[in-house]
Design a protein around this motif. Structure first.
Motif, PDB file in Angstrom:
ATOM      1  N   UNK A 183       0.788  -1.258  -0.159  1.00  0.00           N
ATOM      2  CA  UNK A 183      -0.074  -0.086   0.207  1.00  0.00           C
ATOM      3  C   UNK A 183       0.794   1.210  -0.312  1.00  0.00           C
ATOM      4  N   UNK A 184       1.889   1.345   0.960  1.00  0.00           N
ATOM      5  CA  UNK A 184       2.589   2.460   1.091  1.00  0.00           C
ATOM      6  C   UNK A 184       3.808   2.637   0.016  1.00  0.00           C
ATOM      7  N   UNK A 185       4.425   1.584  -0.565  1.00  0.00           N
ATOM      8  CA  UNK A 185       5.237   1.760  -1.379  1.00  0.00           C
ATOM      9  C   UNK A 185       4.960   2.300  -2.909  1.00  0.00           C
ATOM     10  N   UNK A 186       3.882   1.938  -3.472  1.00  0.00           N
ATOM     11  CA  UNK A 186       3.602   2.474  -4.556  1.00  0.00           C
ATOM     12  C   UNK A 186       2.784   4.221  -4.429  1.00  0.00           C
ATOM     13  N   UNK A 187       2.463   4.450  -3.270  1.00  0.00           N
ATOM     14  CA  UNK A 187       2.048   5.763  -2.931  1.00  0.00           C
ATOM     15  C   UNK A 187       3.388   6.683  -2.760  1.00  0.00           C
ATOM     16  N   UNK A 188       4.169   6.273  -2.304  1.00  0.00           N
ATOM     17  CA  UNK A 188       5.603   6.958  -2.224  1.00  0.00           C
ATOM     18  C   UNK A 188       6.204   7.283  -3.396  1.00  0.00           C
ATOM     19  N   UNK A 189       6.286   6.050  -4.223  1.00  0.00           N
ATOM     20  CA  UNK A 189       6.784   6.195  -5.791  1.00  0.00           C
ATOM     21  C   UNK A 189       5.856   7.506  -6.379  1.00  0.00           C
ATOM     22  N   UNK A 190       4.616   7.323  -6.311  1.00  0.00           N
ATOM     23  CA  UNK A 190       3.812   8.531  -6.863  1.00  0.00           C
ATOM     24  C   UNK A 190       3.925   9.779  -6.396  1.00  0.00           C
ATOM     25  N   UNK A 191       4.738  10.045  -5.294  1.00  0.00           N
ATOM     26  CA  UNK A 191       4.919  11.474  -4.851  1.00  0.00           C
ATOM     27  C   UNK A 191       6.456  11.846  -5.395  1.00  0.00           C
ATOM     28  N   UNK A 192       7.196  10.775  -6.227  1.00  0.00           N
ATOM     29  CA  UNK A 192       8.272  11.266  -6.862  1.00  0.00           C
ATOM     30  C   UNK A 192       9.643  10.840  -6.197  1.00  0.00           C
ATOM     31  N   UNK A 193       9.409   9.941  -5.207  1.00  0.00           N
ATOM     32  CA  UNK A 193      10.559   9.505  -4.432  1.00  0.00           C
ATOM     33  C   UNK A 193      11.064   8.354  -5.043  1.00  0.00           C
ATOM     34  N   UNK A 194      12.552   8.437  -5.316  1.00  0.00           N
ATOM     35  CA  UNK A 194      13.469   7.462  -6.007  1.00  0.00           C
ATOM     36  C   UNK A 194      12.925   5.789  -5.345  1.00  0.00           C
ATOM     37  N   UNK A 195      13.066   4.717  -5.933  1.00  0.00           N
ATOM     38  CA  UNK A 195      12.631   3.349  -5.464  1.00  0.00           C
ATOM     39  C   UNK A 195      13.522   3.254  -3.954  1.00  0.00           C
ATOM     40  N   UNK A 196      14.699   3.371  -4.046  1.00  0.00           N
ATOM     41  CA  UNK A 196      15.481   2.868  -2.838  1.00  0.00           C
ATOM     42  C   UNK A 196      15.064   4.027  -1.755  1.00  0.00           C
ATOM     43  N   UNK A 197      15.014   5.168  -2.022  1.00  0.00           N
ATOM     44  CA  UNK A 197      14.686   6.089  -0.782  1.00  0.00           C
ATOM     45  C   UNK A 197      13.241   5.897  -0.452  1.00  0.00           C
ATOM     46  N   UNK A 198      12.173   5.539  -1.281  1.00  0.00           N
ATOM     47  CA  UNK A 198      10.935   5.031  -0.993  1.00  0.00           C
ATOM     48  C   UNK A 198      10.882   4.070   0.043  1.00  0.00           C
ATOM     49  N   UNK A 199      11.813   2.852  -0.456  1.00  0.00           N
ATOM     50  CA  UNK A 199      11.694   1.877   0.403  1.00  0.00           C
ATOM     51  C   UNK A 199      12.390   1.889   1.691  1.00  0.00           C
ATOM     52  N   UNK A 200      13.377   2.808   1.846  1.00  0.00           N
ATOM     53  CA  UNK A 200      14.020   3.067   3.096  1.00  0.00           C
ATOM     54  C   UNK A 200      13.121   3.916   3.950  1.00  0.00           C
ATOM     55  N   UNK A 201      12.403   4.867   3.289  1.00  0.00           N
ATOM     56  CA  UNK A 201      11.585   5.661   4.242  1.00  0.00           C
ATOM     57  C   UNK A 201      10.145   4.625   4.547  1.00  0.00           C
ATOM     58  N   UNK A 202       9.885   4.018   3.782  1.00  0.00           N
ATOM     59  CA  UNK A 202       8.732   3.017   4.088  1.00  0.00           C
ATOM     60  C   UNK A 202       9.221   2.130   5.303  1.00  0.00           C
ATOM     61  N   UNK A 203      10.325   1.691   5.216  1.00  0.00           N
ATOM     62  CA  UNK A 203      10.899   0.975   6.327  1.00  0.00           C
ATOM     63  C   UNK A 203      10.688   1.530   7.842  1.00  0.00           C
ATOM     64  N   UNK A 204      11.434   2.540   7.507  1.00  0.00           N
ATOM     65  CA  UNK A 204      11.363   3.550   8.976  1.00  0.00           C
ATOM     66  C   UNK A 204      10.013   3.974   9.510  1.00  0.00           C
ATOM     67  N   UNK A 205       9.229   4.207   8.636  1.00  0.00           N
ATOM     68  CA  UNK A 205       7.916   4.533   8.928  1.00  0.00           C
ATOM     69  C   UNK A 205       7.053   3.630   9.396  1.00  0.00           C
ATOM     70  N   UNK A 206       7.256   2.307   9.064  1.00  0.00           N
ATOM     71  CA  UNK A 206       6.372   1.050   9.367  1.00  0.00           C
ATOM     72  C   UNK A 206       6.731   0.558  10.937  1.00  0.00           C
ATOM     73  N   UNK A 207       7.947   0.916  11.446  1.00  0.00           N
ATOM     74  CA  UNK A 207       8.277   0.415  12.679  1.00  0.00           C
ATOM     75  C   UNK A 207       7.385   0.800  13.852  1.00  0.00           C
ATOM     76  N   UNK A 208       6.848   2.120  13.805  1.00  0.00           N
ATOM     77  CA  UNK A 208       5.827   2.378  14.923  1.00  0.00           C
ATOM     78  C   UNK A 208       4.530   1.609  14.973  1.00  0.00           C
ATOM     79  N   UNK A 209       4.232   1.237  13.466  1.00  0.00           N
ATOM     80  CA  UNK A 209       3.103   0.555  13.365  1.00  0.00           C
ATOM     81  C   UNK A 209       3.138  -0.790  13.726  1.00  0.00           C
ATOM     82  N   UNK A 210       4.513  -1.406  13.615  1.00  0.00           N
ATOM     83  CA  UNK A 210       4.664  -2.874  13.939  1.00  0.00           C
ATOM     84  C   UNK A 210       4.409  -3.069  15.510  1.00  0.00           C
ATOM     85  N   UNK A 211       5.039  -1.829  16.321  1.00  0.00           N
ATOM     86  CA  UNK A 211       4.925  -2.064  17.540  1.00  0.00           C
ATOM     87  C   UNK A 211       3.602  -1.802  18.431  1.00  0.00           C
TER      88      UNK A 211
END
Length: 257
Positions: free
Chosen positions: A31-59
């Motif tokens: 859900x999040x990765x395609x949305x981040x790509x749509x905002x213009x973020x490069x794939x690796x930056x989007x993937x890393x940002x996504x991983x960081x942002x999902x940590x609080x959700x996992x907790x």
């Protein structure tokens, strides 16, 4: 990168959706990765940002499942070590390998996991009968086979993470003699560990977008609580159906994108 108000709202909503589905099953990254790509973020930056942002959700999701975690401390400590190591190696591979390195194998892995989820009750019953005939008992923590499987699944989770929860649930559902809700609670802990260790690594060596990270973090935290309330009420058969449905969507999205 500056996001417009509509882009920011889209990322926040995606974070809520990802936190919800991650807690119930997994695959919130789809859900999040395609949305981040749509905002213009490069794939690796989007993937890393996504991983960081999902940590609080996992907790958040793990806290929501705290009642189902009772009596599983030893299991979590044992399986958590494999998850941490695998997640760290996967995060390293993300920066070392081409971004499409796992594209061919991941849909196959998810497909096999779905078959295991679908057949798990029958396989578990057959294994139980076999153990009764031979007089052996199931390993309370799944034994070396589960450790190895979770290590590989966590390595993939640190690398990308789409449908990581489906892989966890299929492995633990097959090798642990426990109900699906308690297994799902452990899955949330393992997801938090993998996302957490990958996030710590990325903080020091990778590029990420703080705005995207914060929006997904807020959204996934909210979604984690929603997912826990919904997921804990689902009967095993319904939960298994949700896992399979999410896995099929994951395969389609990964093969068609």
């Amino acid at each position: 990168m500056a996001l417009s108000i509509w882009e920011a709202l889209a990322v926040l909503a995606a974070g809520i959706g990802a936190g919800t589905i991650n807690t119930i099953v997994g695959s919130g990254t789809l859900i999040t990765f395609p949305v981040l790509l749509a905002t213009g973020l490069p794939p690796i930056t989007a993937n890393v940002s996504n991983a960081l942002g999902l940590v609080p959700g996992s907790i958040s999701g793990a806290i929501g499942y705290r009642a189902e975690l009772k009596g599983q401390k030893r299991r979590i400590l044992r399986l958590g070590g494999a998850a941490l190591l695998g997640g760290l190696i996967g995060a390293i591979l993300l920066l070392a390998l081409p971004s499409d390195a796992f594209d061919a194998i991941v849909p196959i892995l998810i497909g096999l996991a779905l078959v295991l989820v679908l057949l798990q009750p029958r396989i578990a019953a057959a294994v139980k009968r076999r153990r009764e005939q031979t007089g052996t008992e199931a390993h309370p923590d799944g034994g070396p086979v589960l450790l190895g499987g979770l290590f590989l699944a966590s390595m993939y989770g640190g690398y990308f993470g789409a449908a990581q929860g489906v892989l966890y649930l299929s492995l633990m559902g097959l090798l642990l003699h426990d109900n699906l809700q308690r297994i799902n609670a452990v899955k949330n802990i393992l997801g938090a560990l993998v996302n957490g260790v990958a996030a710590v690594f990325f903080l020091f060596v990778a590029d990420f977008d703080w705005t995207a990270v914060l929006l997904i973090a807020v959204g996934s935290t909210i979604g984690g609580q929603i997912g826990a309330k919904v997921g804990r009420k689902l009967p095993p058969t319904v939960l298994r159906g949700v896992i399979i449905a999410v896995g099929v969507v994951a395969i389609l999205q990964l093969t068609l994108r």
